[in-house]
Design a protein around this motif. Structure first.
Motif, PDB file in Angstrom:
ATOM      1  N   UNK A  74     -41.200 -24.155  81.258  1.00 18.09           N
ATOM      2  CA  UNK A  74     -41.956 -25.165  80.737  1.00 18.09           C
ATOM      3  C   UNK A  74     -42.040 -26.436  81.687  1.00 18.09           C
ATOM      4  N   UNK A  75     -40.924 -26.610  82.357  1.00 17.71           N
ATOM      5  CA  UNK A  75     -40.751 -27.655  83.262  1.00 17.71           C
ATOM      6  C   UNK A  75     -41.488 -27.507  84.324  1.00 17.71           C
ATOM      7  N   UNK A  76     -41.541 -26.262  84.836  1.00 21.15           N
ATOM      8  CA  UNK A  76     -42.609 -25.913  86.025  1.00 21.15           C
ATOM      9  C   UNK A  76     -43.832 -26.111  85.664  1.00 21.15           C
ATOM     10  N   UNK A  77     -44.405 -25.797  84.441  1.00 20.33           N
ATOM     11  CA  UNK A  77     -45.706 -26.068  84.067  1.00 20.33           C
ATOM     12  C   UNK A  77     -46.093 -27.407  83.740  1.00 20.33           C
ATOM     13  N   UNK A  79     -44.662 -29.794  85.401  1.00 20.98           N
ATOM     14  CA  UNK A  79     -44.736 -30.573  86.792  1.00 20.98           C
ATOM     15  C   UNK A  79     -45.919 -30.255  87.684  1.00 20.98           C
ATOM     16  N   UNK A  80     -46.521 -29.048  87.148  1.00 19.34           N
ATOM     17  CA  UNK A  80     -47.876 -28.694  88.054  1.00 19.34           C
ATOM     18  C   UNK A  80     -49.105 -29.091  87.179  1.00 19.34           C
ATOM     19  N   UNK A  81     -49.136 -29.537  86.097  1.00 19.42           N
ATOM     20  CA  UNK A  81     -50.120 -29.864  85.219  1.00 19.42           C
ATOM     21  C   UNK A  81     -51.106 -28.708  84.679  1.00 19.42           C
ATOM     22  N   UNK A  86     -49.999 -20.026  81.675  1.00 15.68           N
ATOM     23  CA  UNK A  86     -50.431 -19.623  83.003  1.00 15.68           C
ATOM     24  C   UNK A  86     -49.415 -19.509  83.920  1.00 15.68           C
ATOM     25  N   UNK A  87     -48.315 -20.315  83.984  1.00 19.04           N
ATOM     26  CA  UNK A  87     -47.150 -20.193  84.687  1.00 19.04           C
ATOM     27  C   UNK A  87     -46.596 -19.001  84.603  1.00 19.04           C
ATOM     28  N   UNK A  88     -46.409 -18.587  83.363  1.00 16.86           N
ATOM     29  CA  UNK A  88     -45.739 -17.178  82.865  1.00 16.86           C
ATOM     30  C   UNK A  88     -46.478 -15.932  83.757  1.00 16.86           C
ATOM     31  N   UNK A  89     -48.049 -16.056  83.661  1.00 19.96           N
ATOM     32  CA  UNK A  89     -48.749 -14.854  84.295  1.00 19.96           C
ATOM     33  C   UNK A  89     -48.665 -14.973  85.736  1.00 19.96           C
ATOM     34  N   UNK A  90     -48.403 -16.207  86.216  1.00 17.28           N
ATOM     35  CA  UNK A  90     -48.573 -16.404  87.596  1.00 17.28           C
ATOM     36  C   UNK A  90     -47.029 -15.944  88.312  1.00 17.28           C
ATOM     37  N   UNK A 164     -56.745 -38.793  86.144  1.00 17.14           N
ATOM     38  CA  UNK A 164     -57.951 -38.433  85.449  1.00 17.14           C
ATOM     39  C   UNK A 164     -58.055 -37.248  84.651  1.00 17.14           C
ATOM     40  N   UNK A 165     -57.552 -36.108  85.296  1.00 19.04           N
ATOM     41  CA  UNK A 165     -57.603 -34.853  84.427  1.00 19.04           C
ATOM     42  C   UNK A 165     -56.634 -35.051  83.397  1.00 19.04           C
ATOM     43  N   UNK A 166     -55.199 -35.512  83.398  1.00 18.90           N
ATOM     44  CA  UNK A 166     -54.559 -35.879  82.127  1.00 18.90           C
ATOM     45  C   UNK A 166     -55.086 -36.510  81.226  1.00 18.90           C
TER      46      UNK A 166
END
Length: 175
Positions: A74-77, A79-81, A86-90, A164-166
């Motif tokens: 969760x923290x990694x995700x 921090x990367x936005x 997606x992080x789990x898959x990657x 902008x994305x966020x």
């Protein structure tokens, strides 16, 4: 309460573009599009034996773990936005290949954190070195000040894109 572009931190188009020369904006968007195409074509993967040997997602994940230390998905995700799924898959192939290891959280043994393995550290440094060489070649005729200025402006540009994305409403995932 109605959410407007301004309340999300994104000025309405008329406020943002009225004072800027449209020729400059057209040139900028064109150069960003060309950059995106060139970056995808070359994958900015470096030079030599390590060229294109690590995809962008893996590089960004490994780099973040190296820069910030062990952390949960969760923290990694965050921090990367990107989304945790997606992080789990990657991360899965990085764990399978031994570049990342899952360990118990030092304060909460039930929680899992991700961290670079010694193999991951070595592999990341190999790829970084290759990519550093590519950046040196691409900017060979630039002054040190031009490199610094470009890095500063590109960092600022990426940060603005992130804001902008966020601020924009996220589209629901495809079913």
């Amino acid at each position: 309460m109605t959410t407007t572009a301004a309340t999300r931190g994104v000025p309405p188009e008329s406020e943002t573009t009225a004072a800027i020369d449209p020729v400059v904006l057209d040139a900028l968007q064109h150069q960003v599009a060309v950059f995106a195409r060139r970056a995808e074509q070359t994958r900015l993967g470096g030079v030599g034996q390590a060229r294109n040997s690590m995809d962008r997602a893996a590089y960004l994940l490994l780099n973040r773990l190296d820069q910030e230390g062990p952390m949960g998905v969760k923290a990694l995700a965050a921090g990367m936005g990107i989304d945790s799924s997606t992080v789990t898959r990657q991360v899965a192939p990085l764990v399978d290949s031994g570049l990342v290891k899952r360990t118990s959280h030092p304060e909460d043994g039930r929680a899992v954190v991700l961290q670079l393995s010694p193999r991951g550290i070595a592999r990341l440094e190999e790829v970084r070195t290759s990519r550093r060489e590519l950046m040196a070649i691409v900017t060979d005729e630039w002054t040190e000040q031009e490199r610094n200025d470009f890095t500063t402006l590109l960092t600022r540009f990426n940060a603005s894109l992130s804001v902008i994305h966020n601020a924009l409403p996220q589209e629901p995932p495809n079913s």
